[in-house]
Design a protein around this motif. Structure first.
Motif, PDB file in Angstrom:
ATOM      1  N   GLU A 159       1.736   9.099  -6.324  1.00  0.00           N
ATOM      2  CA  GLU A 159       2.242  10.464  -6.171  1.00  0.00           C
ATOM      3  C   GLU A 159       3.226  10.795  -7.285  1.00  0.00           C
ATOM      4  OE1 GLU A 159       4.769  13.161  -2.930  1.00  0.00           O
ATOM      5  OE2 GLU A 159       4.051  11.162  -2.409  1.00  0.00           O
TER       6      GLU A 159
ATOM      7  N   LYS B  68       0.835  -1.208   0.000  1.00  0.00           N
ATOM      8  CA  LYS B  68       0.000   0.000   0.000  1.00  0.00           C
ATOM      9  C   LYS B  68       0.869   1.256   0.000  1.00  0.00           C
ATOM     10  CE  LYS B  68      -3.674   2.322   2.589  1.00  0.00           C
ATOM     11  NZ  LYS B  68      -4.554   2.258   3.800  1.00  0.00           N
TER      12      LYS B  68
ATOM     13  N   GLU C 106       1.031   4.102  -2.968  1.00  0.00           N
ATOM     14  CA  GLU C 106       0.812   5.532  -2.727  1.00  0.00           C
ATOM     15  C   GLU C 106       1.962   6.360  -3.281  1.00  0.00           C
ATOM     16  OE1 GLU C 106       0.249   5.744   1.458  1.00  0.00           O
ATOM     17  OE2 GLU C 106      -1.856   5.116   1.399  1.00  0.00           O
TER      18      GLU C 106
END
Length: 289
Positions: A204, A196, A200
């Motif tokens: 980004e 996870k 992320e």
């Protein structure tokens, strides 16, 4: 004077006097930012698979494996003691040689060419392979060249990996999990948390890159000239560090003095396109269930 130059504040620093510095702003980059609503980026949703759980469990069990010397030819998964000799173009490369090194005959540990060649070899037999070395090879003498690798087997050890049991699971988790099943569940949870975090970071990165790619930036000539001068200063400093003089270096590279600023100019005019998001921190080597 530019900040930091002797003409601006040298007297103040050396004489203990108060000094006033003046900075001149010569211009900034102008441009049009991207329409954020038009930037479409899809994120990933990585899940911890059974294969990933088994692989991580195998890494933990590996730390409690035992090695037993055996008198037989090399088999996959063995740990061998070997001498490595390296040559290129018929010339030995002593800096790349290794003696009595211990290495596992395993994918991801021993290069494929040598791994295939060493299987079936007995003690004192030689496994030989030719490998094209990458341009960024650690040993500069081998960078970008074809290397001849000779691996002489000096000893063979069988690696015995223990079976996962409840007592071992408790040991591997420092007492946090009491059974093998609890350890597997903890491993899966940890893998999913890490996946996870990586998802992320990846999202980004994609968002920032999409904004940069869709933006229009005009860099003023003064900033380009400043960056060109900075790159030339950096190049000259590296040349001098290597014991060379800039003028003979540029002469040997057939770069006239009037053309030197033109070489770094294309890169200086290009807006940043590299990775913008922070890189994920390195994974700890401490075993985590």
């Amino acid at each position: 004077h530019p900040l930091g130059c002797a003409g601006g504040g040298g007297t103040g620093r050396s004489g203990g006097k108060r000094a006033r510095f003046r900075a001149t702003v010569r211009g900034g980059a102008e441009g049009k930012l991207a329409d954020l609503d038009a930037c479409k980026v899809e994120g990933a949703d990585t899940e911890g698979t059974d294969q990933m759980v088994d692989a991580r469990g195998g890494e933990l069990l590996d730390q409690h494996a035992t090695l037993e010397p055996v008198e037989r030819p090399v088999e996959p998964g063995d740990v061998i003691v070997a001498d490595l000799d390296v040559s290129s173009g018929g010339v030995e490369v002593p800096s790349a040689a290794r003696r009595a090194m211990e290495i596992e005959v395993k994918e991801g540990v021993l290069i494929p060419e040598l791994r295939a060649a060493v299987i079936g070899k007995a003690v004192d037999e030689v496994a030989e392979a030719e490998v094209e070395m990458p341009p960024d090879a650690t040993d500069s003498e081998l960078a970008g060249k074809v290397a001849n690798l000779k691996l002489t087997v000096r000893g063979v050890k069988r690696k015995d990996v223990p079976r996962l049991t409840d007592p071992l699971a408790e040991t591997l988790s420092n007492g946090e999990q009491k059974t093998a099943l609890e350890l597997k569940i903890a491993v899966r949870r940890d893998l999913e948390e890490r996946a996870k975090q990586l998802d992320e970071l990846s999202l980004e990165q994609k968002v920032l890159q999409a904004v940069v790619d869709a933006s229009q930036v005009e860099i003023p000539a003064s900033l380009v000239d400043h960056e060109v001068a900075h790159q030339l200063e950096d190049l000259q400093a590296r040349i001098q560090t290597q014991g060379l003089r800039p003028d003979p270096y540029f002469a040997s590279s057939r770069t006239p003095s009037q053309d030197r600023p033109a070489r770094p100019r294309p890169a200086a005019q290009t807006p940043p396109r590299g990775p913008l998001a922070p890189r994920p921190p390195p994974t700890s080597t401490r075993p985590r269930p």
